[in-house]
Motif scaffolding. Structure first.
Motif, PDB file in Angstrom:
ATOM      1  N   VAL A 234       0.837  -1.199   0.000  1.00  0.00           N
ATOM      2  CA  VAL A 234       0.000   0.000   0.000  1.00  0.00           C
ATOM      3  C   VAL A 234       0.876   1.256   0.000  1.00  0.00           C
ATOM      4  O   VAL A 234       0.618   2.216  -0.730  1.00  0.00           O
ATOM      5  N   ILE A 235       1.941   1.244   0.813  1.00  0.00           N
ATOM      6  CA  ILE A 235       2.860   2.380   0.831  1.00  0.00           C
ATOM      7  C   ILE A 235       3.547   2.527  -0.526  1.00  0.00           C
ATOM      8  O   ILE A 235       3.707   3.635  -1.047  1.00  0.00           O
ATOM      9  N   THR A 236       3.947   1.394  -1.110  1.00  0.00           N
ATOM     10  CA  THR A 236       4.591   1.421  -2.430  1.00  0.00           C
ATOM     11  C   THR A 236       3.679   2.059  -3.468  1.00  0.00           C
ATOM     12  O   THR A 236       4.087   2.941  -4.233  1.00  0.00           O
ATOM     13  N   LEU A 237       2.415   1.617  -3.494  1.00  0.00           N
ATOM     14  CA  LEU A 237       1.464   2.137  -4.472  1.00  0.00           C
ATOM     15  C   LEU A 237       1.242   3.630  -4.266  1.00  0.00           C
ATOM     16  O   LEU A 237       1.229   4.422  -5.220  1.00  0.00           O
ATOM     17  N   ASN A 238       1.077   4.034  -3.007  1.00  0.00           N
ATOM     18  CA  ASN A 238       0.873   5.450  -2.716  1.00  0.00           C
ATOM     19  C   ASN A 238       2.061   6.293  -3.146  1.00  0.00           C
ATOM     20  O   ASN A 238       1.900   7.400  -3.675  1.00  0.00           O
ATOM     21  N   LEU A 239       3.272   5.780  -2.910  1.00  0.00           N
ATOM     22  CA  LEU A 239       4.474   6.521  -3.284  1.00  0.00           C
ATOM     23  C   LEU A 239       4.531   6.717  -4.796  1.00  0.00           C
ATOM     24  O   LEU A 239       4.802   7.823  -5.288  1.00  0.00           O
ATOM     25  N   LEU A 240       4.263   5.666  -5.546  1.00  0.00           N
ATOM     26  CA  LEU A 240       4.324   5.769  -7.008  1.00  0.00           C
ATOM     27  C   LEU A 240       3.233   6.701  -7.537  1.00  0.00           C
ATOM     28  O   LEU A 240       3.447   7.434  -8.507  1.00  0.00           O
ATOM     29  N   ARG A 241       2.072   6.684  -6.913  1.00  0.00           N
ATOM     30  CA  ARG A 241       1.008   7.602  -7.325  1.00  0.00           C
ATOM     31  C   ARG A 241       1.401   9.038  -7.024  1.00  0.00           C
ATOM     32  O   ARG A 241       1.146   9.946  -7.812  1.00  0.00           O
ATOM     33  N   LEU A 242       2.022   9.240  -5.870  1.00  0.00           N
ATOM     34  CA  LEU A 242       2.414  10.597  -5.480  1.00  0.00           C
ATOM     35  C   LEU A 242       3.408  11.202  -6.461  1.00  0.00           C
ATOM     36  O   LEU A 242       3.248  12.342  -6.900  1.00  0.00           O
ATOM     37  N   VAL A 243       4.451  10.453  -6.796  1.00  0.00           N
ATOM     38  CA  VAL A 243       5.501  11.024  -7.649  1.00  0.00           C
ATOM     39  C   VAL A 243       5.042  11.200  -9.085  1.00  0.00           C
ATOM     40  O   VAL A 243       5.695  11.896  -9.868  1.00  0.00           O
ATOM     41  N   ASN A 244       3.918  10.611  -9.433  1.00  0.00           N
ATOM     42  CA  ASN A 244       3.402  10.776 -10.789  1.00  0.00           C
ATOM     43  C   ASN A 244       2.234  11.760 -10.837  1.00  0.00           C
ATOM     44  O   ASN A 244       1.348  11.654 -11.685  1.00  0.00           O
ATOM     45  N   THR A 245       2.239  12.741  -9.930  1.00  0.00           N
ATOM     46  CA  THR A 245       1.205  13.782  -9.918  1.00  0.00           C
ATOM     47  C   THR A 245       1.847  15.139 -10.180  1.00  0.00           C
ATOM     48  O   THR A 245       3.048  15.331  -9.963  1.00  0.00           O
ATOM     49  N   PRO A 246       1.043  16.107 -10.629  1.00  0.00           N
ATOM     50  CA  PRO A 246       1.575  17.460 -10.875  1.00  0.00           C
ATOM     51  C   PRO A 246       2.191  18.096  -9.630  1.00  0.00           C
ATOM     52  O   PRO A 246       3.066  18.953  -9.737  1.00  0.00           O
ATOM     53  N   ALA A 247       1.740  17.678  -8.440  1.00  0.00           N
ATOM     54  CA  ALA A 247       2.260  18.280  -7.206  1.00  0.00           C
ATOM     55  C   ALA A 247       3.756  18.080  -7.063  1.00  0.00           C
ATOM     56  O   ALA A 247       4.470  18.905  -6.513  1.00  0.00           O
ATOM     57  N   VAL A 248       4.252  16.948  -7.550  1.00  0.00           N
ATOM     58  CA  VAL A 248       5.688  16.653  -7.461  1.00  0.00           C
ATOM     59  C   VAL A 248       6.437  17.214  -8.660  1.00  0.00           C
ATOM     60  O   VAL A 248       7.585  17.634  -8.555  1.00  0.00           O
ATOM     61  N   TRP A 272       5.604  13.448   3.374  1.00  0.00           N
ATOM     62  CA  TRP A 272       4.521  12.642   2.815  1.00  0.00           C
ATOM     63  C   TRP A 272       4.152  11.484   3.742  1.00  0.00           C
ATOM     64  O   TRP A 272       2.978  11.193   3.953  1.00  0.00           O
ATOM     65  N   LEU A 273       5.149  10.823   4.318  1.00  0.00           N
ATOM     66  CA  LEU A 273       4.876   9.719   5.237  1.00  0.00           C
ATOM     67  C   LEU A 273       4.145  10.208   6.481  1.00  0.00           C
ATOM     68  O   LEU A 273       3.218   9.557   6.982  1.00  0.00           O
ATOM     69  N   GLN A 274       4.559  11.380   6.992  1.00  0.00           N
ATOM     70  CA  GLN A 274       3.896  11.931   8.176  1.00  0.00           C
ATOM     71  C   GLN A 274       2.431  12.240   7.890  1.00  0.00           C
ATOM     72  O   GLN A 274       1.555  11.995   8.721  1.00  0.00           O
ATOM     73  N   ILE A 275       2.164  12.776   6.704  1.00  0.00           N
ATOM     74  CA  ILE A 275       0.786  13.073   6.313  1.00  0.00           C
ATOM     75  C   ILE A 275       0.002  11.785   6.071  1.00  0.00           C
ATOM     76  O   ILE A 275      -1.167  11.658   6.458  1.00  0.00           O
ATOM     77  N   LEU A 276       0.657  10.789   5.468  1.00  0.00           N
ATOM     78  CA  LEU A 276       0.002   9.527   5.131  1.00  0.00           C
ATOM     79  C   LEU A 276      -0.527   8.815   6.376  1.00  0.00           C
ATOM     80  O   LEU A 276      -1.526   8.087   6.301  1.00  0.00           O
ATOM     81  N   LEU A 277       0.118   9.033   7.515  1.00  0.00           N
ATOM     82  CA  LEU A 277      -0.356   8.414   8.751  1.00  0.00           C
ATOM     83  C   LEU A 277      -1.811   8.772   9.041  1.00  0.00           C
ATOM     84  O   LEU A 277      -2.556   7.979   9.630  1.00  0.00           O
ATOM     85  N   TRP A 401       0.796  26.327   1.157  1.00  0.00           N
ATOM     86  CA  TRP A 401       1.575  25.096   0.945  1.00  0.00           C
ATOM     87  C   TRP A 401       0.660  23.880   0.948  1.00  0.00           C
ATOM     88  O   TRP A 401       0.778  23.003   0.084  1.00  0.00           O
ATOM     89  N   ILE A 402      -0.260  23.828   1.904  1.00  0.00           N
ATOM     90  CA  ILE A 402      -1.151  22.669   2.017  1.00  0.00           C
ATOM     91  C   ILE A 402      -2.046  22.565   0.785  1.00  0.00           C
ATOM     92  O   ILE A 402      -2.241  21.486   0.230  1.00  0.00           O
ATOM     93  N   ASN A 403      -2.572  23.703   0.326  1.00  0.00           N
ATOM     94  CA  ASN A 403      -3.416  23.673  -0.875  1.00  0.00           C
ATOM     95  C   ASN A 403      -2.645  23.201  -2.089  1.00  0.00           C
ATOM     96  O   ASN A 403      -3.139  22.397  -2.886  1.00  0.00           O
ATOM     97  N   ASN A 404      -1.411  23.680  -2.260  1.00  0.00           N
ATOM     98  CA  ASN A 404      -0.590  23.283  -3.408  1.00  0.00           C
ATOM     99  C   ASN A 404      -0.114  21.837  -3.295  1.00  0.00           C
ATOM    100  O   ASN A 404      -0.086  21.095  -4.274  1.00  0.00           O
ATOM    101  N   TYR A 405       0.261  21.439  -2.087  1.00  0.00           N
ATOM    102  CA  TYR A 405       0.823  20.105  -1.882  1.00  0.00           C
ATOM    103  C   TYR A 405      -0.203  19.021  -2.175  1.00  0.00           C
ATOM    104  O   TYR A 405       0.125  17.960  -2.701  1.00  0.00           O
TER     105      TYR A 405
END
Length: 415
Positions: A234-248, A272-277, A401-405
């Motif tokens: 689940v963490i792996t999938l979330n990480l890959l989704r995150l880095v493939n978004t405009p936010a990154v 990202w991990l802190q927020i993911l919690l 920052w939160i809105n953009n992130y």
């Protein structure tokens, strides 16, 4: 702008029956006096509206609506039109007397597309009776009101064309009681109060995230971090989704964990991990997630100002802010959480006792959330060495920052 250097902003969440974030009440408070003392009520109202309109509601409240307090002077003024009618709900203060001119003005503004809420209703009155038919939301202050009195008042105010909002809901029990009475909206920090469950353990997936945070804190080898991520699909999938978004901002598709870590970098990975919690099957309209990230980023911004060039201190500030609600998130006592993750003594002192430099800043942010004014806030600002204008700027930068992130990021649930 009048009073500009004295303001701080409190955003108080408003939730629906599903406990999703739907709006914020914006409360502008004076940080340099013992209360909101203004010699000129019209000037004070103008200043509040000018602040809100100048900043842009999108920046302050994101996708949510904004409840903005208006007194009689604000209602009757021309500058109220600076507020966007599709983004705000005008909250008529209890001090407003329902004179014929006031009633006519509310009708005029409703025709212009504005929506209204009636603030701090604690009983029926002549003024309430005149204004109620023009309101979209009726806010009832439930504190200090017996259950029978609240039930009777609720029955008398119920109307199919209006929504009832319970103000100052501080416990889960109060929330459930208001739900049973038919309230549609809820305002208060009941959702952020820890309910400790005896014997409850932190979920394995959340423990996996905390283990990764430990690795990052100890400056572990990149291969160990990559291995830790790969152990949890689940963490792996979330990480890959995150880095493939405009936010990154990746220019091409990233399909490997190793490559994702290089693109994201350790600081962003930690954030990202802190927020993911805090993500438990919901989008970013979780009020607890919003509150935790706002605390973290505001603390980071404040510490960056107080300690220029000391990046580590600012990062620790973010960690303290976001960890401050983990007892609520996990329903586990804070000492037990801190025993399961390796944190600095300064972080422990801040989270357990609100002491030390980080504890002072955390306490300051908590006072701001509650819209507290007076000697405690003022003395804390002076002790920290923080100007109200800097606190205000730190808050606004955090919201931005939160809105953009989170823009465009959809998070897969952590189960």
């Amino acid at each position: 702008m009048p009073y500009a250097n004295q303001f701080f902003l409190a955003r108080q969440p408003i939730l629906n029956r599903s406990q999703r974030l739907v709006a914020y009440e914006l409360l502008y408070r004076n940080a340099e006096c013992d209360g909101a003392h203004f010699t000129d009520g019209a000037a004070a109202t103008a200043s509040v509206i000018a602040h809100a309109s100048e900043l842009g509601m999108q920046k302050v409240v994101g996708e949510q609506l904004a409840y903005v307090n208006v007194d009689t002077a604000g209602l009757m003024s021309d500058f109220i039109h600076f507020l966007p009618n599709d983004k705000v709900i005008l909250e008529v203060l209890e001090s407003v007397e329902a004179t014929p001119d006031v009633v006519a003005r509310v009708v005029e503004l409703k025709l212009a597309g504005y929506k209204f809420a009636l603030d701090d209703v604690v009983a029926t009155s002549d003024s309430v009776a005149k204004l109620q038919p023009l309101m979209d939301v009726i806010k009832i202050d439930i504190q200090g009101m017996g259950r029978d009195t609240l039930a009777a008042l609720t029955r008398s105010l119920k109307n199919p064309s209006q929504k009832l909002l319970a103000e100052k809901v501080e416990t889960q029990e109060e929330f459930r009681h208001c739900m049973d009475l038919g309230f549609e909206y809820f305002q208060g920090y009941y959702f952020a109060r820890p309910v400790i469950l005896s014997g409850k353990k932190i979920a394995p997936s959340q423990m996996a995230i905390m283990h990764l945070l430990d690795l990052l804190a100890s400056d572990a080898d990149q291969r160990d971090i990559e291995r830790g991520i790969k152990l949890d699909p689940v963490i792996t999938l979330n990480l890959l989704r995150l880095v493939n978004t405009p936010a990154v901002g990746a220019r091409f598709r990233i399909n490997s964990v190793g490559h994702a870590l290089i693109v994201l970098g350790r600081q962003q990975l930690q954030r990202w991990l802190q927020i993911l919690l805090y993500v438990k099957g919901q989008q970013y309209d979780s009020p607890l997630l919003q509150l935790a990230t706002t605390r973290g980023k505001t603390m980071e911004n404040v510490l960056e100002h107080l300690r220029p060039g000391q990046r580590i201190g600012a990062d620790i500030g973010f960690t303290v802010g976001i960890m401050s609600l983990m007892d609520t998130l996990f329903s586990v006592a804070m000492p037990e959480i801190l025993d399961s993750v390796n944190v600095l003594d300064d972080v422990r002192a801040a989270l357990l006792h609100r002491t030390g430099d980080y504890g002072d800043v955390l306490k300051l942010i908590e006072l701001v959330e509650d819209a507290r004014e007076g000697p405690e806030l003022t003395s804390l600002l002076h002790r920290i060495g923080l100007a109200p204008s800097t606190l205000y700027a730190s808050q606004l930068a955090a919201y931005d920052w939160i809105n953009n992130y989170t823009s465009g990021v959809t998070v897969t649930p952590v189960r």
